[in-house]
Each structure stands twice: as structure tokens, then as C-alpha cells.
Design an enzyme around this catalytic site. Structure first.
Site, short mmCIF file in Angstrom:
data_model
loop_
_atom_site.label_atom_id
_atom_site.label_comp_id
_atom_site.label_asym_id
_atom_site.label_seq_id
_atom_site.Cartn_x
_atom_site.Cartn_y
_atom_site.Cartn_z
N ASP A 499 0.68 -1.26 0.20
CA ASP A 499 0.01 0.04 -0.09
C ASP A 499 0.88 1.39 -0.04
OD1 ASP A 499 -2.16 1.54 -0.02
OD2 ASP A 499 -3.23 0.74 2.11
N ASP A 569 -10.90 2.14 -3.24
CA ASP A 569 -11.41 1.86 -1.91
C ASP A 569 -12.98 1.92 -1.95
OD1 ASP A 569 -9.33 1.26 -0.54
OD2 ASP A 569 -8.89 3.31 0.21
C1 DGJ Z 1 -5.72 1.98 1.75
C2 DGJ Z 1 -6.19 0.74 0.97
O1 DGJ Z 1 -6.56 1.05 0.02
C3 DGJ Z 1 -7.17 -0.02 1.78
O2 DGJ Z 1 -7.66 -1.19 1.19
C4 DGJ Z 1 -6.72 -0.67 3.31
O3 DGJ Z 1 -5.55 -1.37 3.06
C5 DGJ Z 1 -6.14 0.96 3.88
N1 DGJ Z 1 -5.33 1.59 3.11
C6 DGJ Z 1 -5.49 0.43 5.26
O4 DGJ Z 1 -4.86 1.72 5.93
#
Ligand code: DGJ
Length: 749
Positions: A499, A569
Site C-alpha cells: 500500500d 477503496d
Molecule cells: C488504503 C487501502 O486502499 C485500503 O484497502 C486499506 O488497505 C487501507 N489503506 C489500510 O490503511
């Protein structure tokens, strides 16, 4: 292997199946069975663009395209008219400062403080296949690849004798895909340092300006929304200055003929294999022609070249379609699936995963996770992914990034006991990292505040209470990688979600010399590539999924390292129609992270049927992101059938040809798509009702891509029709309710 062919005189006739260089006409040409990319060298040695489009390999046709009568490539340039020539001609790699006032590809700051560059043809050589993109001192440059019989490469060496500079222009044409890639290698042969202020990857000149420009734009949770607008006078561009390819704009741009639809018209797609600041622009010039350029964003960019040092630009991928936007997308999909994505998982069905992020956020421990895994295993889910919150003392998003040690209060005894128990259920285990970041509240930051990207003495801007690590510093990379390794070696971890949750500010390094500070933007990206390359080399079996606050790093360079990327997300099935439609402009669905999540949806509060969420996630890697122990019995009971559907259709969806049959950007009534097997033996059609209206007539959706003369049985309706009839008569969808979906499977008989 490269077959070197340095010319003694300026022009040589020498060919291989894809590249032809004809001295008489001074033409350098790349052809495959369907497309041609042609350029010509003017009398003065300028390299001019001649043509990019459907195959025009006939000598007479090329001669016509050269428009000798108008003499654009052999101007009677008696010195007094040279400026007019420079300002209007179609250059392959335009330079700043010598009379071409349009957007240039190359601009310098030389030892004397001068910025002009004047490149002239020096020689060319041809390579079978595609040489790997390399730069001395850089461990990994992501790019497409091709075997000896898959592609042909032309390398044109241009020279600025005054500056002591050569620029090698790399052109590769794929033999069976309508794609050409470009990159440039700039080498300083002078005794002086020189500074590159801009070095773009490609420039293509179009006759006329009757095109629409398609770009993919958005924000967090709204990535890659499609914009299509007619070109207008002047410059229109997209870019990123955020240090990553970004939620806001994707490094993709297409010019399509004004009448282009999914199935007809011309489309030219450009995509940059890069994960940092990029720039893409279409410019209508004074005589109504169009110049498209793409490359690293020149904004705040500078790169010093000492004697004999080189700089290699990222690769630009250019796709041509004579049969609509859909064909352009399918070419990108094939190219990326076959010639960009690498590794063990490239061609494989991915495990059905369950990710605990939307299920628990930071509020979990080993018992909670194991409870989810136990229930998930019974339903047929194949992998548990432990998301953010397992390390340091991370109970919220304001601490511990950089401290990649297990949070024992949540996971007693470390990772191994949990992973072993999950494995004993027959499930794989995956883990989340954010390796580029450091929290202010972390041991790493307390010990090494100088490892954060910063301008010494200035207040550092926080984003999600975190800073970005200086990946230009090898010590930082080494340290972070050491921590990742010790976690990965501590248990049987088979998947990593990488991430990246904030953009870059106060861009400065505590270790780079003053003169190289502006290089940090690019050096940061190269540092990320190096670590991803090490990770995937050291753990070849590992399934890597990229992610950046959702889908801010959905770019081709990331696909070089990971076969899949988290798309957004926003997991709402209806919002995802737009996000996945936009993403599919150039990225294959095999790469799109897509999960079934709980309702009301966490991003938009919408309630959609469980089956619709499944059908939309089916057009991606497929998985779950919910607390399977807490959803309704009814939804839980649907999971095994949903997973069976995934196993049945994923091979077709993952490897087939995608046809977009609806458009959620222009229609709030429905969206529809289909996947057709490469051998046309089967197809899956999906219809999603967006908003229903009362007393609405049924909708007919015409199918595409089937073999016209073969007969197909529709499993759901029992009808048998020829491919031609399915295309003409379509599938009739009756009245249905908001947000419902239907799938239809067609099998050739
Ligand atoms: C952003 C990601 O897109 C989410 O899926 C998740 O992993 C969060 N970060 C966690 O902080």
C-alpha cells in the site's frame, strides 16, 4: 540479442520482418500486418514523423505520405526561411530552443546555462525482439518485454554535436499486436556536466485535429472516471505532481476520431509505464495539426548528467485501433497480460481472498481473524489477507509505520501460530505492508528522522499522520527490505498487499547533493522499483497486489511487478461500474482488485443485492471484504454459489476479449459487458440495472465478438442463435429492479 548496425554513411537499406530503412526515401519504418509507424530524415538530418496508423507498407504509399511535392522533409530552407520550417514540421523528438515553439520533448541546462538542443540523425540499428530497458546504475526499469519472434526494434541515434549529447530513440513494434513502444536514452559525451530539464518519452504528430481526447480522472474512491472531450485550440493536458501516478489523473490519454464508438472509428491510446510524476498533452498547433507528448513531468524535474552518464526515460506504449475504442482496449489488455505482467501468477486464477479491512479496520486480534478464516474456509474462500494494523502498536492510522514487527497484543506469539492455524484450514495467508512510509509516532522515525523526505528546517506536512521515506537513499531501502524479509520469512506468507497512502511534499533528501535534489522525484520512484523487483525476485511464488489509497497507483509500471492492483477503496457495486469501466480503457480485468463488501456500503451507504456485488467483483480478481461471521445468514449462504461461479467463469473472464456494451457515464439506466473466449467457443454476458423506471419497456442489448456463423446456446434462456443473430437481435432484458444483475452464458454448439 541485438544485431548492431552502425552506419558509416547516414542512411542504409536494411530490414528485418518489422523494420525497414530505405536510403532512397530516407524513410525508417516499422510495420506489422495491420499497422505502420513511419518516419523520415530530412536533408538537414531532422527526424520527422510521417505516419502512424493502419498498415501502409507499400513504397508508393509512403512516398505519397512524404508529400514530396510539398517538400516538408526536404525543404528549400534557404536559411532565411528555416524558422517557418522548424515551427510547423512534425518532429519525432522535438527539441527546445531552435525554432519549434510547440511542446518539446527535450530541454537542457548545459554548462554555459543554455537550454537549447538540436538533435540530428546520426545512425540507426535494428534489434530482433525487444532489448531490455536499462540505465547504468539503475537496477530495474519496468517496461514491456518481447521474445525474438514477437517484436522488432529500431534504435535511431540522434546527436547534438554542439552539446556533446546523443539521444537514442527506441521504437519497438509488436508483430501480432497493434502496439508500438517508445523510450529515449540520453547520454552526455561532453567534458561538462549538463542538466536535463525535460526528457519526455514520446511525441506523435497528427494531421488535423478532428479528435476527441479521452482521459481518466478522479479522486480517492472515484478513480479513473472517463472524460471525453473534443480537442480545442491550444494545449490540453493531464499530469501528476504528487510523486505517484495518482487518483487524480491516470498516465493514459487517447485520441479518438470524433465519431469513434466502441466498435468503430479510429483510436490512438497512449499509456506511460511509470509510477511517478507524469505529463501527457495534446496541442493543436497553428495550422490545425495535433501534437501529442507524454513522459515524466518536466515540472520540478531536473537530472544532472556528468560525462558519459546516461538517462533513460520511462517507456510509452502507443496502441492504434481502426475499429473503435473497444479494440484499442483489447490490444492494451492482450499486451499487458502477455508482455508486461510477469511471474508465477501471470496466467493463473488468483485465490479467492477475504480481506479484513472493511470487516474490522484496526479492531482485530488473532481470535477475530481466525474466526473470520474458519467461517470463510467453510464457504470456499481460499486466502485470508490481514490488512493494516498488525504491527508496532497500531490501533489507529496515526502510528507505527516503519516498525514492521508484530503487534503482540493483537497477535500473541507472533505471526506463525496464526498463519499455521489458517493454513491448517486449507487457506493461504496474506499480509499488508506500507513499506514507503514512516509514522511520526514510530521507533524508526525517532531513530532516523533524517530518513523521511524533507526540507531541512521546514515544517513537514503530515498526511494520515505519516511521512514518506527517502527511497533515493540505499540505506533506507536496505533497512526496510530487511524488515519485510524478516516478517515474510517468519511464517508461510503467500501474498502481499503493498500500500502507499500519501503523496509527496517538501521534496528534499538529507543525503542527495544540492545539485541533485530535484532528482528525488524520479529517484524515489526508481527506489520503489528496486524494492519491488527484489521482493518479486527473492519470493517468486509470492502474489503481490499493489495499492495506493485505493487505486492511485493503477499504472503499467506497477503491473510489471504485480499481476493485480487494488482498483479503488469504493467497493460499492454501482460506483464500481464507472471505476471499472474507466480502468478497462487500458488495463485488463485480470489486474483489477475487486471485492464483494458489506451493505450499506462503507463508501456511499448504498444497499445493493449480494448477487450484484458478486457479478461486479467477478470482473476482477474477486474476493470478499466483509465480516463473514456477521453478515446475514442469507448473504452468507450465497457465497458458495458465488465462488463456484467465479471458478467456472474466471478463466474466460481473465483471458477472454472484453466488450463494453453499456456506458455508465452516459447512461444511468444500465451497464452491460461481455467476455468472449479467444477461440470464440464461449462467452459470458453481464447486465446490471442501475436505475429502473416504472412502466419501462424491456431493453435489448446487442452482443459483440461472437463468431458470426457459429451457433450459440444461451444456457439461461435455452435459445440457440447464430453469432450474427445474437449481434443483430441481442439479449432482451425484462423489467427488473434498481441495482439487480443478470448473467448469461453462451456456448458454441
Ligand atoms: C488504503 C487501502 O486502499 C485500503 O484497502 C486499506 O488497505 C487501507 N489503506 C489500510 O490503511
Amino acid at each position: 540479442m541485438i544485431r548492431e548496425y552502425e552506419t558509416a554513411v547516414h542512411y542504409n537499406a536494411w530490414s528485418n520482418p518489422g523494420v525497414t530503412c530505405e536510403e532512397k526515401m530516407r524513410v525508417l519504418r516499422l510495420d506489422n500486418e495491420e499497422i505502420t509507424y513511419a518516419m523520415a530524415v530530412s536533408e538537414e538530418g531532422y527526424l520527422m514523423h510521417v505516419y502512424f496508423g493502419s498498415r501502409v507498407a507499400d513504397e508508393d504509399d509512403i512516398l505519397y505520405l512524404l508529400r514530396i511535392a510539398e517538400s516538408p522533409y526536404t525543404p528549400h530552407h534557404h536559411l532565411r526561411e528555416k524558422l517557418a520550417f522548424m515551427g510547423t514540421r512534425p518532429f519525432e523528438y522535438p527539441c527546445h530552443g531552435i525554432g519549434d515553439f510547440r511542446e518539446p520533448c527535450l530541454m537542457l541546462m548545459d554548462a554555459d546555462g543554455m537550454s537549447a538542443v538540436d538533435l540530428r540523425y546520426k545512425s540507426h540499428r535494428i534489434a530482433e525482439g525487444k532489448p531490455q530497458l536499462r540505465q547504468k546504475g539503475v537496477s530495474c526499469l519496468p517496461a514491456t518485454f518481447a521474445g525474438k519472434n514477437e517484436a522488432d526494434t529500431l534504435i535511431v541515434t540522434m546527436e547534438d554535436a554542439h552539446a556533446g549529447l546523443t539521444v537514442e530513440l527506441y521504437y519497438t513494434i509488436f508483430r501480432h499486436k497493434n502496439a508500438v513502444t517508445r523510450a529515449a536514452r540520453i547520454t552526455n559525451h561532453s567534458y561538462n556536466d549538463t542538466r536535463i530539464l525535460r526528457a519526455l518519452s514520446t511525441c506523435v504528430e497528427f494531421e488535423g485535429s478532428a479528435y476527441d481526447m479521452i482521459t481518466l480522472n478522479g479522486a480517492w474512491a472515484r478513480e479513473r472516471f472517463l472524460s471525453r472531450v473534443p480537442l480545442h485550440a491550444g494545449k490540453q493536458s493531464i499530469d501528476s505532481v504528487r510523486g505517484e501516478s495518482s487518483h487524480q489523473h491516470n498516465p493514459f490519454l487517447a485520441l479518438v476520431s470524433g465519431d469513434a464508438s466502441e466498435e468503430s472509428g479510429e483510436a490512438y491510446g497512449f499509456n506511460l509505464v511509470y509510477s511517478g510524476n507524469f505529463f501527457a498533452e495534446a496541442e493543436i498547433t497553428e495550422h490545425g495539426n495535433t501534437r501529442v507528448v507524454m513522459g515524466i513531468n518536466p515540472f520540478d524535474f531536473s537530472w544532472m548528467l556528468r560525462t558519459d552518464e546516461e538517462f533513460v526515460t520511462p517507456e510509452a506504449v502507443m496502441v492504434y485501433s481502426d475499429a473503435g475504442i473497444g479494440k484499442m482496449s483489447r490490444t492494451f489488455h492482450d499486451l499487458y497480460r502477455e508482455n508486461l505482467i510477469r511471474g508465477e501468477w501471470k496466467d493463473r486464477k488468483r485465490p479467492v481472498l477475504i480481506n479484513n479491512w472493511e470487516a474490522t479496520y484496526f479492531n482485530f486480534d488473532q481470535d477475530k481473524l481466525f474466526g473470520i478464516a474458519e467461517q470463510a474456509a467453510k464457504l470456499g474462500i481460499e486466502m485470508l489477507v490481514m490488512d493494516d494494523g498488525w504491527f508496532g502498536h497500531r490501533d489507529f492510522d496515526n502510528s507505527s509505520l516503519g516498525d514492521w514487527v508484530v503487534y503482540e497484543e493483537k497477535l500473541k506469539g507472533g505471526l506463525k501460530p496464526l498463519v499455521d492455524k489458517v493454513n491448517a484450514l486449507g487457506m493461504k495467508f496474506g499480509i499488508w505492508f506500507e513499506p514507503e512510509m514512516v509514522s511520526e509516532d514510530s521507533n524508526l522515525y525517532r531513530e532516523h528522522p533524517e530518513w523521511a523526505i524533507q526540507i531541512i528546517g521546514r515544517e513537514l506536512t503530515q498526511g494520515r499522520a505519516q511521512y514518506v521515506l527517502d527511497y533515493s537513499n540505499a540505506e533506507v531501502r536496505e533497512y526496510v527490505y530487511g524488515m519485510l524479509r524478516s516478517i515474510l520469512d517468519s511464517a508461510n506468507i503467500e501474498y502481499v498487499k503493498w500500500d502507499m497512502n500519501r503523496q509527496l511534499t517538501e521534496v528534499g533528501s538529507t543525503t542527495l547533493p544540492r545539485k541533485r535534489q530535484r532528482e528525488l522525484w524520479h529517484r524515489y520512484v526508481l527506489g520503489v522499483y528496486e524494492l519491488m523487483n527484489r521482493l518479486t525476485t527473492d519470493y517468486p511464488q509470492l502474489l503481490l497486489e499493489n495499492c495506493s489509497g485505493g487505486g492511485a497507483r493503477f499504472d503499467p509500471a506497477m503491473l510489471y511487478f504485480s499481476p493485480q492492483i487494488w482498483t479503488s477503496d469504493d467497493t460499492d457495486a454501482i460506483e464500481r461500474l464507472k471505476i471499472q469501466y474507466g480502468t478497462s480503457m487500458c488495463y485488463p480485468v485480470s489486474a483489477m482488485g475487486a471485492h464483494v463488501s458489506d451493505c450499506p456500503n462503507h463508501a456511499v451507504g448504498r444497499v445493493t443485492p449480494f448477487d450484484t456485488r458478486g457479478d461486479v467483483a467477478l470482473v476482477g480478481t474477486f474476493g470478499y471484504e466483509l465480516d463473514v461471521t456477521r453478515i446475514s445468514e442469507e448473504d452468507r449462504n450465497r457465497i458458495p454459489a458465488q465462488i463456484a461461479k467465479f471458478h467456472r467463469f474466471n478463466p474466460l473472464v481473465r483471458t477472454g476479449d472484453q466488450y463494453r456494451l453499456g456506458n455508465p457515464f452516459s447512461d444511468d439506466c444500465y451497464d452491460a459487458w461481455m467476455f468472449v473466449a479467444k477461440d470464440k467457443s464461449e462467452a459470458l454476458f453481464t447486465f446490471v440495472r442501475i436505475l429502473a423506471t416504472a412502466n419501462m419497456p424491456s431493453i435489448t442489448v446487442k452482443l459483440h465478438g461472437l463468431a458470426p456463423d457459429r451457433r450459440y446456446l444461451c444456457e439461461e434462456t435455452g435459445q440457440v442463435l447464430s453469432g450474427k443473430a445474437w449481434e443483430k437481435c441481442g439479449i432482451i432484458i425484462g423489467v427488473n429492479r434498481d441495482f439487480t444483475s443478470q448473467t448469461f452464458y453462451l456456448k458454441a454448439i
